[in-house]
Design a protein around this motif. Structure first.
Motif, short mmCIF file in Angstrom:
data_model
loop_
_atom_site.label_atom_id
_atom_site.label_comp_id
_atom_site.label_asym_id
_atom_site.label_seq_id
_atom_site.Cartn_x
_atom_site.Cartn_y
_atom_site.Cartn_z
N UNK A 18 9.14 -5.63 -20.23
CA UNK A 18 8.42 -6.38 -21.19
C UNK A 18 6.99 -6.46 -21.06
N UNK A 19 6.41 -6.15 -20.05
CA UNK A 19 4.75 -6.31 -20.07
C UNK A 19 4.19 -4.78 -20.37
N UNK A 20 3.01 -4.84 -21.02
CA UNK A 20 2.06 -3.68 -21.05
C UNK A 20 1.49 -3.25 -19.90
N UNK A 21 1.54 -1.95 -19.75
CA UNK A 21 0.58 -1.86 -18.58
C UNK A 21 -0.71 -1.30 -18.73
N UNK A 22 -1.05 -1.60 -19.87
CA UNK A 22 -2.37 -1.20 -20.61
C UNK A 22 -3.47 -2.01 -19.94
N UNK A 23 -3.15 -3.02 -19.47
CA UNK A 23 -4.39 -3.77 -18.76
C UNK A 23 -4.49 -3.13 -17.43
N UNK A 24 -5.07 -3.91 -16.47
CA UNK A 24 -5.40 -3.27 -14.99
C UNK A 24 -4.20 -3.29 -14.29
N UNK A 25 -3.20 -3.97 -14.23
CA UNK A 25 -2.25 -4.12 -13.61
C UNK A 25 -1.70 -2.59 -13.39
N UNK A 26 -0.91 -2.43 -12.08
CA UNK A 26 -0.28 -1.10 -12.02
C UNK A 26 -1.19 -0.18 -11.38
N UNK A 27 -2.38 -0.61 -11.15
CA UNK A 27 -3.34 0.33 -10.10
C UNK A 27 -2.56 0.54 -8.91
N UNK A 28 -1.82 -0.56 -8.54
CA UNK A 28 -0.96 -0.41 -7.26
C UNK A 28 0.49 -0.14 -7.74
N UNK A 29 1.29 0.42 -7.12
CA UNK A 29 2.87 0.57 -7.80
C UNK A 29 3.72 0.07 -6.36
N UNK A 30 4.52 -1.12 -6.68
CA UNK A 30 4.49 -2.04 -7.50
C UNK A 30 3.33 -3.03 -7.52
N UNK A 31 2.84 -3.52 -8.59
CA UNK A 31 1.72 -4.58 -8.46
C UNK A 31 2.15 -5.62 -7.73
N UNK A 32 1.13 -6.20 -7.12
CA UNK A 32 1.22 -7.30 -6.07
C UNK A 32 1.45 -8.71 -6.87
N UNK A 33 2.33 -9.25 -6.14
CA UNK A 33 2.50 -10.72 -6.70
C UNK A 33 1.90 -11.79 -5.70
N UNK B 106 15.15 -11.23 -32.81
CA UNK B 106 14.90 -11.47 -34.32
C UNK B 106 14.80 -10.20 -35.00
N UNK B 107 14.01 -9.16 -34.51
CA UNK B 107 13.78 -8.07 -35.24
C UNK B 107 14.60 -6.70 -34.99
N UNK B 108 15.20 -7.07 -33.84
CA UNK B 108 15.96 -5.92 -33.24
C UNK B 108 15.41 -4.59 -32.64
N UNK B 109 14.03 -5.04 -32.34
CA UNK B 109 13.20 -3.85 -31.95
C UNK B 109 12.91 -4.16 -30.34
N UNK B 110 12.75 -3.31 -29.67
CA UNK B 110 12.26 -3.66 -28.27
C UNK B 110 10.67 -3.38 -28.36
N UNK B 111 10.13 -4.15 -27.52
CA UNK B 111 8.70 -4.04 -27.32
C UNK B 111 7.92 -4.65 -26.26
N UNK B 112 6.75 -4.78 -26.18
CA UNK B 112 6.04 -5.38 -24.87
C UNK B 112 4.83 -6.29 -25.23
#
Lengths: 460, 460, 460, 460
Positions: A18-33, B106-112
């Protein structure tokens, strides 16, 4: 962990979906919590402490959960946690006045403060001030410079990687070599260069055919020069003492405003309230953010000379942002400013910085070549990881050290530790250290020990 | 007042000297100072309550000092108030997952979901997503539309006034008439227009010589259409029910992404979680902010369809912001989402909205002509102030009412009151009402009484 | 004079009232009127001959009123003087074929020719070819470079003076120092520099933080590098022999097209058909104009490598210009090409150039210091006027010499003469000589004599 | 054919291999080769005459091989065929003076003339004049408008197809519906519309939120409106008589310059020297080209009101083009102007136009539906090819007729003929007729006969 009752594995699964990877997370895989923090440490779900040498890119300079600043936030929560910024509240005015008064005292120049949220939006406001005053869209900026990731800020941020996906940038800056003397763009040596780089910039204006100056009109095609006194993302390189005086003289002669981005280096990171104070010049505009609230609120802003920002020049309605001078942020900022007035942070930061830098130099002795360069100003410190030749950047090794530090498997005494580093620099081989101003000698010693262990583990 | 020990007069003097006027303060001269807030009220230094009908442009929809949300902030302050966004914390993931799951349902569409701070920066992120996916810099947007004040957001915000001082905007949007039926740009009547405006937009693509479409390549010059389902700054005009379905059909056919700016109208302001849900279409991107934290933190973000935002399309490093998914903001947002799941906000907001709108219609009866239009969706309500003819905008009268409300000199029963309004609309003659979702019937009755008094005082 | 029956004074009065001064006339006040021309001479209304050393910026390289070329124009006037360019005529095809065949022979590369009128429009066509192929708007170009005065061409032309009045240029080139070794931008000496300038350009791509290269994607922000092999307006400076090979290697490695502007230097001005042939590289695109018709018609065009210009890449309709391959222009161009095939122009131009250059070097001996530099390639020659120190540009003196030459008051033998010079260079202190290829030794001797007289008169 | 001794098949083979297809050739496959021309006819290699109804897009209005104009070119070839434009020659001044004097007489406004080559470059010059005077990069232009194919001209030319391949256009115009009443963009009927389209344009300025006007500063975001009085490429649609007066009033009130592109319609094509004279307004700038030299030279230029172009506003050096006021072009232009003064072209063109239009209307009677519209102004005439319903554009049929005409296989009397047509309009279904002003009644009758045959052949 949290009141969410969700386990880490489930969290990571949700994140992947559900999260975008577009921010800087995921430089490390998996990201650190992380689940907790305190002082100079972050803690993972096992309770392992990670000594943090980068303190959220210098946003949390006063230590995680700084009691005094947390308390200020809570007080404002009880009093006036929300207010549309078209109305006034005391803390906004107090913060603005203190910053403007400080600048007037230090620089001898009157000015005003203008708030926004997030460093990039303050940069955008500075771009507006420049465009409004000069009538010009174009700016100079430094190679290695970083000013944010809005489209406007990306246009003056050096790395093309930050622009590549996003089409044409019609206001792209012209990028000028920064005095990063360990890797001089011009191949000069500091001992003999006589600031050749400053002269090269001045030379741009000597003939209209160099592309930026119209001698007939005495006007430049560029309205401003965006600088960081010490580059953040660029790798915490410290310029020669006299450099900025030379640059400013050229800018003044050519009617180019100097905009000083202090988002990462301001608020004592380099041992002075503004990093530029180390270099003896007065900028036309200062942009600030991050550490002013110790990371409790994205409050940011600009200070500008009166003639650039007086009400008749930049009248009501020129900019706006819902959260610009939000009450929670200004309350914490005000507390920060009071705290800074009550103690000699210049001395504190410079002393700690000197101690840490000395330790790093010893570390370099033990790892010659691999640590190609160590330097710093205040508590902005750098370790440049190289091949054995002491100069070829070793990005891989830097990456391995970074990742190893986040495993939380280092041991000192009986305890397990992690080490939080940040990798920066033009070649992604520089550890840019921004420890908390509250860091102790013991913690610095521990940091050096952990670094030594990491170097030992990761060099092969 | 505050712990600053500075009196209001001194504050105003400091403000005049050290604060930029460039933000939206100084619309009223002198600006109004507030020192406290609670529920639907702001309080000045004399303790006079000002019933707030605009709740920080809908940022504080859940009422000032909402106990539950304030508590969530305090809890996070104790636990994990700071964390660099390259590391993960539970609340970020939980908020993203809940929003994405809601959209999927709601929309029946996957997203992030992708976070940032401040509405403008989320808009900038959406521009990046659009440019990355479509390869196009240009967008359509609505006349009357408002999407923020960064340079990128200003380029798609209709008012030229927001661009005029800042040089050339090479990515300026093409502005399309919004279905603001009270003042139809095309001079049509709703009863007979058959959504002429939607047809006019579709017509742009019928010939390459209309300027936007290349039939040979089946490609448009524009990558996206930026909408607000109900315009915020534009004056809370509610479009015809079928309008967006027609618009979306054209966009789909012409490969133009629809970006739905829900910064002001999202999170139940219009009686649905997303305002666009009132209109039966699925946007490609949703931008949100403001009310999600009830104004306690500038957390903002976007949701996008999977194909626009999947990691392989928008990989790590595509955007970044220091405070993007900050722990304090996400903790409050998570609490907000939980709260919304526990109660039927759709019903609550719609019922209150209906009650208030009915009252406003009665008010219109008492002030025919002067109140040219009253309308609303959920608790987004509008009162349009006109000359006696019921149509000519009366900006002066709206301004006088606004200023009079802020004097705090209205009286109901034995008590003094003020009324906080916000003036918007294309002609600055519309009161855009965004009362707290916690507003009571008594408070709504009081609001109507105060509005009636103000109209009586200010009409001459 | 003419069949206009208007006297010069009246003409000048009409000119002052009805003609724009915006073009380059009025550099001299009043502008000079000429009424006749022949071979290497222009004639004023008194019949005084002005030996022309600049031949219309190299447009009339084959001598004024070249009988063979004039005749070709007349023949086409009788045959097919007009034809819409959507239809074909033989000469167009013949000219294109001969140029493409020549390039294939010289460079070993297949390509095609595309016509337009005026150098700037051919430059615009090349910009289109670059943008279409690379998807990028931005280009590198040289300091001192000149490519025309349309908005697009001005964006890649170095002098800011040509842009200043015309608002923002969103596609402005990044200007790179040209190897103008007499005044090295980097302050290096040719003997020891090892083409430092070429290395500096290559260095731009070494780190993404230098601003132009994304190493992850192996892509540059710039689509092309625009060069003149020998700069025209920039002052006829001749680069080191190996320079362009180094530049081209970098461009190839970084996927940057090299566009060779031969508008002024092409067609044997430098002793080779294309000036770039002197430097042993193959450009991706060549732009030509001027001398191909000996100034009888503005025919211009581009040659491009097949993969950039093949019909499937640049299909019908990609560009258009009413006069693009006009019959009169192509007829003259065809005759020019035939003439060039029948005689060894390489030898002719190189021999005359060597003779003239030797004379200029002698002249320099007689005027040491004041003639700071003399150099040339073929019949593109330069005299750089300096202060006594031999390096400080003396723009005033150059201007006085230019004006004095146009007085027509020099005397050799019993005859009065004028001398037509052109002032160029980064500091407007360079005489850029482009004599007719038909110039005789006697005329060159006369030119040296006249130059000597002018220097004597104007030095004070 | 020619002195090239190359046969047509070989020519076509060479063309396929060495010529770019990027220009407008290859609309027909294979392209048509012509070898001779005279009066209203082109001739192919078999000597078959093709009656030309489009005369090189109105560039050869005075007939192919017009003896008087050809003679003027030859005379200048003998006298002064070449001269750098920084020097003056009589014909340049004479042409400028006559045009400026004409404008002063017709419009009562002083102004100046500025030359260039090619229509696009004159458009570029006009853009420079506008930007210099207004400080604004942006312009309005018409849907269906065409102003050339340089990047700057493409930005104000409506068809997106002309921009699509060439990246981002940061100065793209905002395109406004042209009063093309046969296909009203707004779906109105001329009889009842009261120039609704003119009102819609005026409405853009009524609220700042319509996107183009800042009421506080009384300033527009757009510096100019580019018009063609009768659209050329757009399909020779003739606007309502009162339209431009309405448009100009709005432009004047909103400080927007009106630039009148007369490149195709100027020089009597519509029965007046300038097409705009038909509509009773005075433009701020006029751009001209094409027919002024009858296609013998690409001479073009602009006339502008004194305050836009006076030497102190647009000083020497503001623009430049090697061939701008070339002696051959100005000599022919001067002869053209003299010829126009000696005969009543207004009467000649209007009478011939009326005769031809009457014939076309009869033709329409014979082909109802298929000829959806016939209209004209002077000798700018249009035939709109539609489906049987008389309104749906039939692009295919128009294309077939065009191709059939070029076969040269029509027969009248005993003779074979071809017919040269040009297809234009928003849907490529309009024959835009621009016959020679020298066309005779017999030739017009022949044209009608050939059109009738073609319609008969191609309708299926």
């Amino acid at each position: 962990m949290a009141d969410t009752n969700v386990k880490t594995d489930e969290l990571l699964a949700l994140e992947r979906r559900y999260c975008s990877f577009g921010d800087t997370v995921h430089y490390l895989e998996p990201p650190k919590v992380f689940v907790n923090c305190e002082g100079s440490y972050l803690y993972d779900e096992q309770g392992i402490p990670y000594l943090d040498l980068q303190m959220w890119y210098s946003a949390a300079s006063f230590g995680y959960k700084n009691a005094r600043l947390n308390e200020a936030l809570k007080r404002q929560l009880e009093r006036l946690p929300q207010l549309a910024c078209q109305y006034l509240h005391a803390e906004k005015i107090e913060v603005a006045a203190r910053i403007a008064q400080y600048c007037e005292k230090r620089f001898g120049v009157k000015g005003r403060v203008h708030f926004n949220v997030g460093g990039s939006q303050a940069i955008e406001d500075s771009l507006k001030v420049v465009r409004n005053y000069t009538g010009k869209n174009l700016a100079f900026a430094f190679m290695g410079g970083y000013h944010g990731r809005t489209l406007g800020a990306s246009a003056i941020t050096s790395s093309y990687r930050y622009r590549r996906r996003y089409g044409h940038f019609g206001d792209r800056a012209q990028f000028v070599p920064f005095p990063y003397c360990f890797r001089c763009f011009y191949g000069m040596k500091r001992a003999t260069c006589n600031l050749y780089c400053a002269d090269q910039f001045a030379k741009l204006f000597e003939s209209e055919y160099h592309g930026v100056w119209d001698a007939r009109e005495e006007g430049a095609e560029f309205g401003a020069f965006y600088i960081e006194a010490v580059q953040g993302t660029g790798g915490y390189a410290v310029p020669p003492q006299e450099y900025f005086a030379r640059l400013k003289a050229t800018c003044d002669r050519r009617k180019i405003l100097l905009v000083d981005d202090e988002i990462q280096m301001g608020v004592y990171r380099t041992g002075k309230f503004w990093a530029i104070e180390n270099f003896g010049i007065t900028p036309d505009i200062i942009v600030f953010g991050k550490a002013l609230t110790n990371g409790l609120n994205p409050l940011s802003g600009i200070w500008a000379r009166e003639e650039l920002i007086a009400p008749e020049v930049l009248p009501p309605g020129s900019t706006h942002s819902t959260f610009s001078s939000n009450t929670l942020g200004t309350a914490v900022a005000l507390e920060t400013l009071k705290m800074l007035e009550e103690e000699d942070y210049e001395k504190r930061v410079q002393e700690k910085g000197a101690y840490f830098l000395a330790g790093l130099r010893e570390l370099q002795q033990r790892h010659p070549g691999v640590i190609g360069d160590v330097d710093g100003l205040g508590l902005a410190l750098r370790i440049e990881i190289c091949k054995e030749d002491g100069i070829t950047p070793d990005r891989d090794l830097a990456g391995r050290i970074f990742a190893e530090g986040l495993k939380g498997s280092l041991e000192v005494g009986e305890r397990k530790y992690g080490l939080v580093l940040d990798v920066g620099g033009y070649y992604k081989n520089v550890f840019t250290l921004a420890p908390a101003f509250t860091i102790t000698r013991e913690e610095m010693d521990l940091a050096l020990e952990l670094l030594d262990q990491l170097l030992g583990r990761c060099r092969n």
